[in-house]
Design an enzyme around this catalytic site. Structure first.
Site, short mmCIF file in Angstrom:
data_model
loop_
_atom_site.label_atom_id
_atom_site.label_comp_id
_atom_site.label_asym_id
_atom_site.label_seq_id
_atom_site.Cartn_x
_atom_site.Cartn_y
_atom_site.Cartn_z
N TRP A 272 14.33 -4.81 0.63
CA TRP A 272 14.08 -4.83 2.07
C TRP A 272 13.66 -6.22 2.54
O TRP A 272 13.96 -6.62 3.66
CB TRP A 272 13.05 -3.77 2.45
CG TRP A 272 11.66 -4.01 1.91
CD1 TRP A 272 11.17 -3.63 0.70
CD2 TRP A 272 10.60 -4.69 2.58
NE1 TRP A 272 9.87 -4.04 0.56
CE2 TRP A 272 9.48 -4.68 1.69
CE3 TRP A 272 10.45 -5.31 3.82
CZ2 TRP A 272 8.27 -5.27 2.02
CZ3 TRP A 272 9.24 -5.90 4.14
CH2 TRP A 272 8.17 -5.87 3.25
N ASP B 227 4.28 -7.74 11.94
CA ASP B 227 4.04 -6.68 10.97
C ASP B 227 4.24 -5.33 11.66
O ASP B 227 4.02 -5.20 12.87
CB ASP B 227 2.59 -6.79 10.46
CG ASP B 227 2.29 -5.80 9.36
OD1 ASP B 227 2.37 -6.20 8.20
OD2 ASP B 227 1.98 -4.62 9.67
N LYS C 6 2.48 -2.77 11.56
CA LYS C 6 1.25 -2.18 12.09
C LYS C 6 0.97 -2.61 13.54
O LYS C 6 0.20 -1.99 14.24
CB LYS C 6 0.04 -2.58 11.20
CG LYS C 6 0.02 -1.85 9.87
CD LYS C 6 -1.26 -2.14 9.08
CE LYS C 6 -1.20 -3.45 8.33
NZ LYS C 6 -0.15 -3.55 7.31
N TYR D 41 5.77 -8.16 -4.33
CA TYR D 41 5.68 -9.41 -5.09
C TYR D 41 6.76 -10.40 -4.69
O TYR D 41 7.60 -10.80 -5.50
CB TYR D 41 5.68 -9.10 -6.59
CG TYR D 41 4.39 -8.41 -6.98
CD1 TYR D 41 3.25 -9.14 -7.30
CD2 TYR D 41 4.29 -7.02 -6.95
CE1 TYR D 41 2.05 -8.52 -7.61
CE2 TYR D 41 3.08 -6.39 -7.26
CZ TYR D 41 1.97 -7.15 -7.58
OH TYR D 41 0.78 -6.53 -7.87
N HIS E 231 4.25 -14.01 0.74
CA HIS E 231 4.17 -13.87 2.19
C HIS E 231 2.74 -14.16 2.64
O HIS E 231 1.80 -14.02 1.86
CB HIS E 231 4.62 -12.48 2.64
CG HIS E 231 3.87 -11.35 2.01
ND1 HIS E 231 4.08 -10.93 0.70
CD2 HIS E 231 2.88 -10.56 2.49
CE1 HIS E 231 3.25 -9.93 0.42
NE2 HIS E 231 2.52 -9.69 1.48
N VAL E 232 2.63 -14.60 3.90
CA VAL E 232 1.34 -15.00 4.45
C VAL E 232 1.07 -14.17 5.70
O VAL E 232 1.96 -13.98 6.54
CB VAL E 232 1.34 -16.51 4.78
CG1 VAL E 232 0.03 -16.92 5.46
CG2 VAL E 232 1.57 -17.34 3.52
#
Lengths: 318, 318
Positions: A156, A186, A188, A255, A258-259
């Protein structure tokens, strides 16, 4: 709805739509909630005023989630003027009351999962969390083999980087294969208000699993994410760097490096000191010592049902 | 209390105790809340279902705080059986409803401050927060002179160390003048349940203001706090080190070195990565570099009304 003088309803009430769980569409006179028999509390969120309950509707397993609704500003005057107050305490200029509000101004959001599988129940069950201290050696002996064995899919993530998915959500991109990244909201964040702003920068490089892999070689990548990510957020949303918390997770939930960029005033899940690492600290630590994240012990929380926790226990590390 | 069919009360209701704010004890027929005119919202806590309102009761300034109550396990069956449900959404095994509950099972905690001073209003007003990055030089040029000028009193800390106050609250003490400390519950913890366990270790030394003063000279102090603090908490409360988050704040709220011990599962205020520093990281950083906290840039949040923020702004650092 009618209530008697002390506020308790005496009749069993019906839902507006009376399609009972598990009854294959047949109409029933009972609501899935009034008919619900409680087995146990899965989780109790006193701070958020929420509760997760496992139980049965007839012979079907079900999960019911209750959450009190935020206090609405648009009905606040009506709420204050039409409620009943019971004095609890008075001391000097301070007094406290229990306020009984008209039901339509004080609803409880209810989610029903019915029939619920074992997986549903496990998902909502409060899990104990343990802090693990992972040395560099533990990472190489336990964590890395575990990650490789699990072969967690990051397909993904590749879909996003290749514009095969979520292309319309991308806020900014630097296409450089070494120092570039994609910035997008994001899941969320519903993007409706800036208070809970939450974006992710996902790097184009595919050879960096996590914080553990970072060396001074990656400083151009990290400083690029910091400056271009902050610029893009200022341009797109008008939010300056002094209002942002910029960090990495360890362990990450996937894994591929990403920040996280979150609003400083938003108490984002996962921004606690036991899991988050400020990008500004990571950069300074690598400037001082290229092998900082190769050698250090890093602490992080693991849920009781996490396979990695079992590895640490088996190795006598907990 | 009587409600009509659609749940709205039509009469203005009275409190059980009708002593109106500012009326010097004279009885009145109005409640301080039904009589309250809203001026503005000071703070809106959607996650915690709380709201802080500034307004007037007649000509008096007042603050009203509403907070929905946690969902009680002991009345849960009654709540589910006696409520009315409105279907919102149904999709596969998931459905959501708005639940209208009997008022006595769904109270709102109400706090009234009346008359309220400007200081009360300022205390409850949501303050913008800014992230500051303080270099070692900034600390010596701006922060340290600011701290010294303010001469924040730590008399209350000395009272604890000298057993002049709170002696009965001490959970553990190591009296060594160099590496010793006192361990006691933080005031935010009511000690009624372990979920939100919160203790503080306050060092006997009086020459360490904060994280910024720490060097490798302090490693015996820090490792002693870690091991003896964890042991004492295991003995006293049965909570093992793997369930604890152990950290320092920077900036701290008072400039006498202290270490926070909180339950890992408790989302304690101030445990975010922008303010908290894990003791295990602090120890490792000082082992690698005695001047780590002397030289590094440290990021921390400051409220808009903080005098230190004004110093950083004046120096062009924000």
């Amino acid at each position: 709805m009618a209530e008697n003088e002390n506020g308790s309803a005496t009749k069993r009430l019906k839902t507006d739509t009376e399609n009972e769980c598990g009854d294959s569409g047949e109409l029933s006179s009972e609501s899935p909630v009034s008919d619900f028999e409680i087995t146990r509390i899965l989780r109790d969120g006193a701070r958020e005023k929420t509760i997760f309950i496992h139980g049965k509707v007839k012979d079907q397993d079900a999960v019911v989630i209750l959450e009190k609704t935020p206090i609405r500003q648009d009905t606040l005057s009506e709420l204050l003027k039409s409620s009943h107050l019971k004095l609890e305490m008075k001391n000097d200029v301070y007094s406290t009351y229990q306020l009984q509000a008209p039901a339509h101004l004080n609803e409880i959001k209810t989610t029903v999962v019915c029939p619920a599988t074992e997986k549903h129940v496990k998902k909502y069950l409060h899990q104990e969390v343990f802090l693990v201290e992972e040395s560099g050696e533990d990472y190489r002996n336990l964590t890395l083999p575990y990650i490789n064995n699990q072969s967690f899919s990051v397909q993904w993530v590749h879909n996003i980087l290749e514009k095969k998915a979520e292309a319309d959500r991308v806020v900014f991109e630097d296409p450089d294969p070494d120092t570039g990244f994609v910035l997008l909201p994001d899941f969320k964040w519903d993007q409706k208000q800036l208070q809970d702003l939450y974006l992710l920068a996902i790097v184009h490089r595919r050879d960096v699993k996590s914080l553990r892999d970072l060396t001074s070689e990656h400083l151009p990548l990290l400083t690029n994410i910091r400056s271009k990510g902050e610029n893009a957020i200022r341009q797109q949303y008008g939010v300056p760097p002094s209002k942002l918390r910029v960090y990495l997770h360890y362990q990450p939930s996937y894994y591929h490096l990403h920040v996280h960029f979150t609003s400083l005033e938003y108490d984002a899940p996962g921004c606690g000191v036991e899991r988050a690492h400020l990008l500004s600290d990571v950069i300074q630590n690598l400037q001082a010592d290229s092998s900082y994240y190769h050698n250090r012990s890093l602490a992080f929380p693991l849920r009781a049902d996490d396979g990695l926790l079992a590895m640490f226990k088996k190795a006598g590390k907990l």
